[in-house]
Design an enzyme around this catalytic site. Structure first.
Site, PDB file in Angstrom:
ATOM      1  N   LYS A   2       0.853  -1.191   0.000  1.00 13.27           N
ATOM      2  CA  LYS A   2       0.000   0.000   0.000  1.00 13.27           C
ATOM      3  C   LYS A   2       0.887   1.239   0.000  1.00 13.27           C
ATOM      4  O   LYS A   2       1.781   1.368   0.848  1.00 13.27           O
ATOM      5  CB  LYS A   2      -0.898   0.018   1.244  1.00 13.27           C
ATOM      6  CG  LYS A   2      -2.078   0.955   1.134  1.00 13.27           C
ATOM      7  CD  LYS A   2      -3.133   0.406   0.200  1.00 13.27           C
ATOM      8  CE  LYS A   2      -4.464   1.137   0.350  1.00 13.27           C
ATOM      9  NZ  LYS A   2      -5.490   0.567  -0.539  1.00 13.27           N
ATOM     10  N   THR A  52      -4.219  -4.971   0.906  1.00  6.73           N
ATOM     11  CA  THR A  52      -3.509  -3.697   1.073  1.00  6.73           C
ATOM     12  C   THR A  52      -4.316  -2.739   1.951  1.00  6.73           C
ATOM     13  O   THR A  52      -3.743  -1.888   2.632  1.00  6.73           O
ATOM     14  CB  THR A  52      -3.213  -3.044  -0.282  1.00  6.73           C
ATOM     15  OG1 THR A  52      -4.438  -2.714  -0.941  1.00  6.73           O
ATOM     16  CG2 THR A  52      -2.382  -3.972  -1.157  1.00  6.73           C
ATOM     17  N   HIS A  99      19.132  26.415 -12.839  1.00  5.13           N
ATOM     18  CA  HIS A  99      19.888  27.465 -13.515  1.00  5.13           C
ATOM     19  C   HIS A  99      19.291  28.852 -13.289  1.00  5.13           C
ATOM     20  O   HIS A  99      18.068  29.028 -13.284  1.00  5.13           O
ATOM     21  CB  HIS A  99      19.949  27.185 -15.017  1.00  5.13           C
ATOM     22  CG  HIS A  99      20.582  25.879 -15.355  1.00  5.13           C
ATOM     23  ND1 HIS A  99      21.897  25.603 -15.093  1.00  5.13           N
ATOM     24  CD2 HIS A  99      20.061  24.756 -15.936  1.00  5.13           C
ATOM     25  CE1 HIS A  99      22.176  24.379 -15.507  1.00  5.13           C
ATOM     26  NE2 HIS A  99      21.080  23.838 -15.998  1.00  5.13           N
TER      27      HIS A  99
END
Length: 274
Positions: free
Chosen positions: A11, A56, A239
């Site tokens: 899960k 789950t 950048h």
């Protein structure tokens, strides 16, 4: 012959918030938990036999239930408790992997907090009968310095347009993860020390490249903390490009920049002990 290879299930993204109530103040903890189980699950894949499958949804409920009494200190300790629980209570589970990411909150008053932004403390615990591996780390650590950074003497080919820079902005959304040599008594204290070492090294290092700074940060951690086996850093180069003010008859003395999100340089490295 066709057969099932390595497999797991679990899960992910279990969202949990907890208030730990002390007499004079509250602790607010906010974590995301991933559970992954490996073991004897072949017949679930090949025959559709679910008799060895722990749902789950049950795994999710277990996280919440165990958090009541066992999520009281570090995320490492809670992850280890969860992993041990799944291996020890489910005979068919050989290895449990628990990943936890904790949001950064700073207390303003005994009961009020302010968000630490996107920065998160992380851990990954892999537990089975043979070994336990505990990895801790930090993600989305946005750091920047306005000087003591350059990039020169690089390879130039027919497609190179980048100009050398002896003084530039260095900005990165750093991700660091380190593996411990063994169990610790105070994971939170160690995390705080390692985080401070990473920040101090970044700030004080005269950077000739992101790669050099990455190595310096990792080296500083290994030299300072023998408990750490190795450390991996990911440092995307965010950048900042000088804006052309000459078109307006003005000079730009490293003052005005365009911050770009994409594309960006992506630098990674692992610093290890010999």
């Amino acid at each position: 012959m066709i057969k099932l290879g390595e497999n797991s299930y679990g899960k992910n993204a279990v969202q949990l918030s907890k208030i730990i109530r002390h007499p004079d103040y509250h602790e607010f903890r906010q974590i995301t938990v991933n559970v992954s189980l490996q073991g004897d699950f072949e017949t679930a894949h090949t025959l559709g036999d679910n008799t060895k499958i722990l749902p789950t949804d049950t795994q999710k409920n277990t996280v919440y239930a165990l958090a009541k009494d066992h999520f009281t200190t570090s995320i490492e300790a809670f992850a280890l408790h969860l992993a041990e629980h799944f291996v020890h209570t489910q005979q068919q589970v050989a290895t449990a992997t628990i990943e936890i990411a904790e949001a950064a909150w700073s207390r303003m008053t005994p009961h009020a907090y302010i968000s630490g932004g996107t920065e998160k403390r992380t851990t990954k615990v892999v537990y089975n009968a043979a070994a336990t591996t505990i990895t801790s780390g930090i993600t989305d650590l946005l750091i920047l310095k306005t000087t003591d950074s350059g990039f020169e003497h690089f390879v130039k080919d027919p497609y190179t347009t980048l100009k050398p820079a002896s003084d530039r902005i260095l900005a990165t959304q750093c991700e660091a993860s380190w593996i411990y040599n063994g169990a610790l008594k105070d994971y939170t204290g160690m995390f705080d020390h390692i985080r401070a070492t990473l920040l101090d090294t970044f700030a004080g290092h005269n950077s000739l490249s992101v790669q050099q700074t990455l190595y310096a940060m990792g080296e500083a951690v290994l030299r300072s903390y023998p408990e750490v086996k190795e450390i991996t850093l990911k440092m995307p180069n965010k950048h900042h490009i000088l804006f052309n003010l000459e078109q307006f008859g003005m000079s730009n003395q490293n003052e005005i920049f365009i911050a770009t999100d994409e594309p960006y340089g992506y630098i990674t490295g692992t610093v290890i002990r010999e």
